[in-house]
Design an enzyme around this catalytic site. Structure first.
Site, mmCIF file in Angstrom:
data_model
loop_
_atom_site.group_PDB
_atom_site.id
_atom_site.type_symbol
_atom_site.label_atom_id
_atom_site.label_comp_id
_atom_site.label_asym_id
_atom_site.label_seq_id
_atom_site.Cartn_x
_atom_site.Cartn_y
_atom_site.Cartn_z
ATOM 1 N N ARG A 99 0.836 -1.209 0.000
ATOM 2 C CA ARG A 99 0.000 0.000 0.000
ATOM 3 C C ARG A 99 0.877 1.269 0.000
ATOM 4 O O ARG A 99 0.960 1.974 -0.998
ATOM 5 C CB ARG A 99 -0.943 -0.028 1.214
ATOM 6 C CG ARG A 99 -2.102 0.964 1.126
ATOM 7 C CD ARG A 99 -1.747 2.381 1.515
ATOM 8 N NE ARG A 99 -1.250 2.485 2.888
ATOM 9 C CZ ARG A 99 -0.713 3.579 3.389
ATOM 10 N NH1 ARG A 99 -0.587 4.675 2.644
ATOM 11 N NH2 ARG A 99 -0.252 3.608 4.617
ATOM 12 N N ASP A 100 1.568 1.528 1.093
ATOM 13 C CA ASP A 100 2.375 2.747 1.207
ATOM 14 C C ASP A 100 3.519 2.723 0.198
ATOM 15 O O ASP A 100 3.898 3.759 -0.355
ATOM 16 C CB ASP A 100 2.920 2.840 2.638
ATOM 17 C CG ASP A 100 3.582 4.167 2.934
ATOM 18 O OD1 ASP A 100 3.414 5.108 2.152
ATOM 19 O OD2 ASP A 100 4.286 4.264 3.959
ATOM 20 N N HIS A 127 6.489 4.544 12.556
ATOM 21 C CA HIS A 127 6.561 4.493 11.088
ATOM 22 C C HIS A 127 7.634 5.505 10.657
ATOM 23 O O HIS A 127 7.364 6.678 10.468
ATOM 24 C CB HIS A 127 5.184 4.869 10.526
ATOM 25 C CG HIS A 127 5.064 4.745 9.043
ATOM 26 N ND1 HIS A 127 4.268 3.798 8.439
ATOM 27 C CD2 HIS A 127 5.612 5.455 8.027
ATOM 28 C CE1 HIS A 127 4.325 3.930 7.120
ATOM 29 N NE2 HIS A 127 5.141 4.935 6.847
ATOM 30 N N HIS A 162 10.788 7.013 8.300
ATOM 31 C CA HIS A 162 11.329 7.106 6.940
ATOM 32 C C HIS A 162 12.836 7.323 7.037
ATOM 33 O O HIS A 162 13.317 7.981 7.958
ATOM 34 C CB HIS A 162 10.658 8.254 6.181
ATOM 35 C CG HIS A 162 9.284 7.899 5.695
ATOM 36 N ND1 HIS A 162 8.622 8.629 4.737
ATOM 37 C CD2 HIS A 162 8.455 6.884 6.019
ATOM 38 C CE1 HIS A 162 7.435 8.069 4.505
ATOM 39 N NE2 HIS A 162 7.309 7.019 5.280
ATOM 40 N N CYS A 218 7.591 9.605 0.472
ATOM 41 C CA CYS A 218 6.574 10.637 0.573
ATOM 42 C C CYS A 218 6.834 11.627 -0.536
ATOM 43 O O CYS A 218 7.949 12.119 -0.681
ATOM 44 C CB CYS A 218 6.658 11.324 1.923
ATOM 45 S SG CYS A 218 5.573 12.761 2.043
ATOM 46 N N ASN A 264 10.396 5.003 2.997
ATOM 47 C CA ASN A 264 10.105 4.044 4.051
ATOM 48 C C ASN A 264 11.322 3.236 4.477
ATOM 49 O O ASN A 264 12.138 2.820 3.652
ATOM 50 C CB ASN A 264 9.038 3.061 3.553
ATOM 51 C CG ASN A 264 7.672 3.701 3.458
ATOM 52 O OD1 ASN A 264 7.235 4.363 4.388
ATOM 53 N ND2 ASN A 264 7.004 3.511 2.326
HETATM 54 MG MG MG Z 1 5.576 5.702 4.812
#
Ligand code: MG
Length: 318
Positions: A27-28, A224, A226, A257, A266
């Site tokens: 997903r991300d 979460h 990065h 992002c 990520n």
């Molecule tokens: Mg992310």
């Protein structure tokens, strides 16, 4: 073929025995890819991640297809995946849900685990959701209520917890305030997003302390991070030492992002598994299978994985 080397384990005493890795690659990771990935490839990606031992794999998002064209096939993709009663009953396959329409689609698809999202900052709420923080919480509120009524597990993502590209520094109290609101709505797990990767370990500890003082205890918190500035593993270690046991990561380091300048986004799941294995922390993940999956996915996307561990282990191939 990839090597199956592992680091020698040296158990650190101030860490949890086991960490739950919440995999966000499908997903991300994929949502920012400009090349459209075939639904069958996405399904294979998810199934390979499950087979590699990941206990939670966020599959897709029920956002409006115009917002994220890459994930417009969410219904079809879920149709290709086994239900909870399938071969891997322990595995969670959550789906991101932005609004009530998204929740309806999720319920129709038989999803049992959802995630909603909000921003800690006004600017990102406006840019990403076209709403104020207050308005976005008002949008999420009935989604969480209905999901809980239907017996679903609900995670809340909170973006821009450590810095915002337009507003700069984000006050800890601001983050604690919005996080508390998400928890009050009924989100059982809160994922603290370092959306532009600017967090450093002391900042992580300070935020976790302030959250705990506000009643948000570590068992409900996920992190979460990065890796934009190379800090994701250091930040993860700080969070684990503070008692966090759920860490988000993306296979092969997929995704980032669009608001952060660097392509590095990520935290790569392989980099995380390598560190945790070395620390003697259990994850249940088979690193060799995971690396093979990321090498395969990189071939589908036509470019190499940014993960250091994927590159180091895949290098040994002929
Ligand atoms: Mg992310």
């Amino acid at each position: 073929m990839t090597a199956s080397r592992l680091p020698a384990p040296f158990r650190a005493t101030d860490l949890p025995e086991r960490v739950t890795i919440y995999e966000v690659g499908p997903r991300d990771g994929l949502q920012n890819e400009s090349t459209t990935v075939a639904t069958s490839v996405k399904a294979e990606f998810v199934l390979r991640l499950v087979d590699a031992g990941l206990p939670a794999v966020e599959v897709t998002s029920f956002v409006h297809p115009e917002w994220v064209p890459q994930l417009a096939d969410a219904d079809d993709l879920l149709g290709l995946l086994p239900r909870e009663t399938g071969t891997a009953p322990q595995v969670r396959l959550p789906v991101l849900v932005p609004n009530e329409r998204g929740l309806e689609r999720a319920l129709e698809a038989g999803v049992t685990d959802i995630a909603v999202f909000a921003s800690a900052t006004e600017t990102f709420a406006q840019r990403n959701l076209n709403r104020s923080v207050e308005e976005s919480l008002a949008m999420v509120s009935p989604v969480v209520a209905r999901a809980l009524e239907a017996g679903l597990a609900v995670r809340g993502y909170l973006s821009m917890c450590f810095g915002d590209p337009w507003e700069g520094e984000v006050p800890l109290a601001r983050v604690v305030g919005v996080a508390s609101r998400l928890a009050d709505l009924g989100c059982g797990e809160l994922s603290l997003g370092d959306t532009i990767g600017v967090a450093t370990p002391g900042h992580v500890t300070a935020l976790l302390d302030d959250l705990e003082n506000a009643g948000l205890t570590r068992e409900h918190i996920a992190v979460h991070f990065h890796d934009t500035y190379g800090q994701a593993l250091a930040n993860t270690l700080a969070a684990l030492r503070a008692g966090v046991t759920t860490v988000d990561a993306s296979a092969g380091g997929l995704g980032g992002c669009p608001y952060a300048r660097s392509a590095t986004g990520n935290l790569a799941t392989e980099d995380l598994v390598w560190m945790l294995t070395g620390l003697g922390v259990e994850t249940g993940v088979d690193l060799g299978k995971l690396v093979e999956t990321s090498v395969w996915m990189a071939e589908q996307l036509g470019r190499p994985s940014p993960s250091r561990v994927v590159r180091a282990l895949a290098k040994g191939s002929s």
